[in-house]
Write an enzyme that holds these catalytic residues in place. Structure first.
Site, short mmCIF file in Angstrom:
data_model
loop_
_atom_site.label_atom_id
_atom_site.label_comp_id
_atom_site.label_asym_id
_atom_site.label_seq_id
_atom_site.Cartn_x
_atom_site.Cartn_y
_atom_site.Cartn_z
N ARG A 86 0.85 -1.20 0.00
CA ARG A 86 0.00 0.00 0.00
C ARG A 86 0.88 1.25 0.00
NH1 ARG A 86 -4.71 0.83 -1.62
NH2 ARG A 86 -5.64 -0.84 -0.35
N ARG B 277 0.98 -6.70 -9.64
CA ARG B 277 1.45 -6.09 -8.40
C ARG B 277 1.63 -7.09 -7.27
NH1 ARG B 277 -3.55 -2.65 -5.65
NH2 ARG B 277 -5.20 -4.20 -5.95
N HIS C 108 0.18 3.42 -10.48
CA HIS C 108 -0.76 3.92 -9.48
C HIS C 108 -0.01 4.66 -8.36
CE1 HIS C 108 -3.84 3.73 -6.38
NE2 HIS C 108 -4.68 3.04 -7.12
N ASP D 295 -12.17 10.12 -6.42
CA ASP D 295 -11.79 8.93 -7.17
C ASP D 295 -12.24 9.18 -8.61
OD1 ASP D 295 -12.29 5.32 -6.66
OD2 ASP D 295 -11.12 6.47 -8.11
N GLU E 47 -2.14 9.05 -10.96
CA GLU E 47 -1.76 7.81 -11.62
C GLU E 47 -1.75 7.99 -13.13
OE1 GLU E 47 -4.89 6.21 -8.28
OE2 GLU E 47 -4.65 4.98 -10.10
O1 TA6 Z 1 -6.96 4.28 -8.51
C1 TA6 Z 1 -8.01 4.54 -7.67
C2 TA6 Z 1 -8.63 3.22 -7.24
O2 TA6 Z 1 -9.08 2.51 -8.35
C3 TA6 Z 1 -9.72 3.47 -6.20
O3 TA6 Z 1 -10.99 3.14 -6.71
C4 TA6 Z 1 -9.31 2.61 -5.02
O4 TA6 Z 1 -9.92 1.39 -5.04
C5 TA6 Z 1 -7.81 2.52 -5.21
O5 TA6 Z 1 -7.63 2.40 -6.59
C6 TA6 Z 1 -7.08 1.45 -4.44
O6 TA6 Z 1 -7.34 0.19 -4.90
P1 TA6 Z 1 -6.74 -1.07 -4.11
O7 TA6 Z 1 -7.17 -2.27 -4.89
O8 TA6 Z 1 -5.23 -0.90 -4.10
O9 TA6 Z 1 -7.30 -1.01 -2.71
#
Ligand code: TA6
Length: 270
Positions: free
Chosen positions: A47, A71, A140, A185, A244
């Site tokens: 994360r 990932r 991301h 988002d 991103e």
């Molecule tokens: O990039 C934004 C997003 O798609 C959000 O909708 C949120 O879910 C974030 O990614 C994180 O996703 P994750 O699967 O890493 O919890």
């Protein structure tokens, strides 16, 4: 994990997901943000830093994992080299994996270049042996900010975006600069523009430039989503923002047999 020290900067890159988790220039706050609650296990994405989202973005029918499998795979370290000026280049490769069963085979190579700036190159090659490869990709990136309340994002004015908060609505970005005071988002479409992250607290601007990327995603989970995520601290939304760079949704890609496509991102402190 590969630890890199250059005359200008320091960085850390995990083979797990070819995940850059740290980039910091000398005598400055870190550029990348990493959660203090992040998991570091075989099955979980890290994360923070720069997760490589590939070969799909978000949820996918018939797949439990969001954001693809790249990932959570262990990438191979192909090469590490330093130039005469001390710039370091790290090359990683996604090995063949069982997940290809649910998705057409492809190869992915990732080049991380570290010095004054952080540069990323993700190359995908269609190795299906038959027909087109349709996929999405996104770097991301989680950026450190001093205080989200003192941040504005410039470069997306007039761009159409999919607002994923409270459903999925198409809107157009009206403001010269975006400020964040609630959950955000958004998937900005058909934009190849650079984005400036203006940080009033740290008194710096991070510029995110990109090539061969038509989508930009902006995310901050704010209060409720922060609490809902086990690997994200309840108050951590104050000091991060995701900007991103990718090709997702209507900007997703198709590659003919044997063809490659390289997406590039450059992160610099102005
Ligand atoms: O990039 C934004 C997003 O798609 C959000 O909708 C949120 O879910 C974030 O990614 C994180 O996703 P994750 O699967 O890493 O919890």
């Amino acid at each position: 994990m590969v630890k890199v020290e250059t005359p200008q900067s320091a960085a850390e890159i995990y083979l797990h997901g070819a995940h850059v988790t740290h980039f910091q220039r000398k005598n400055e706050p870190p550029v990348l943000w990493l959660s203090a609650e992040s998991k570091f296990d075989e099955k979980s994405p890290i994360r923070g830093g720069i997760p490589i989202i590939l070969p799909w973005f978000g949820a996918r029918a018939g797949q439990t994992a969001a954001h693809g499998f790249a990932r959570v795979k262990s990438w191979e370290l192909a090469d590490v080299a330093a130039s005469t000026t001390g710039v370091v280049t790290v090359r990683l490769r996604l090995p063949e994996c069982s997940e290809f069963a649910g998705f057409s085979p492809f190869t992915a190579d990732y080049v991380v270049t570290l010095g004054e700036t952080l540069e990323l190159e993700l190359t995908v090659r269609n190795s299906t042996g038959h027909g087109l490869l349709a996929f999405e990709q996104c770097l991301h990136t989680y950026f450190t900010v001093g205080d989200i309340g003192a941040v504005s994002l410039a470069g997306l004015q007039g761009t159409m975006y999919l607002d994923k908060v409270g459903g999925s609505h198409e809107r157009v970005e009206m403001g010269e600069a975006i400020t964040i005071a609630s959950e955000v988002d958004r998937v900005y479409m058909d934009t190849r523009a650079a984005v400036d992250i203006r940080d009033g607290k740290l008194r710096r601007t991070i510029r995110v430039e990109k090539e061969n990327s038509a989508s930009t995603v902006v995310w901050n989970p704010w209060v409720a989503k922060s609490k809902a995520m086990a690997d994200f601290g309840d108050e951590e939304y104050h000091t991060m923002v995701c900007v991103e760079s990718g090709n997702v949704g209507k900007n997703s890609l198709t590659l003919e047999e044997g063809k490659t496509m390289t997406m590039k991102v450059k992160v610099e402190i102005l």
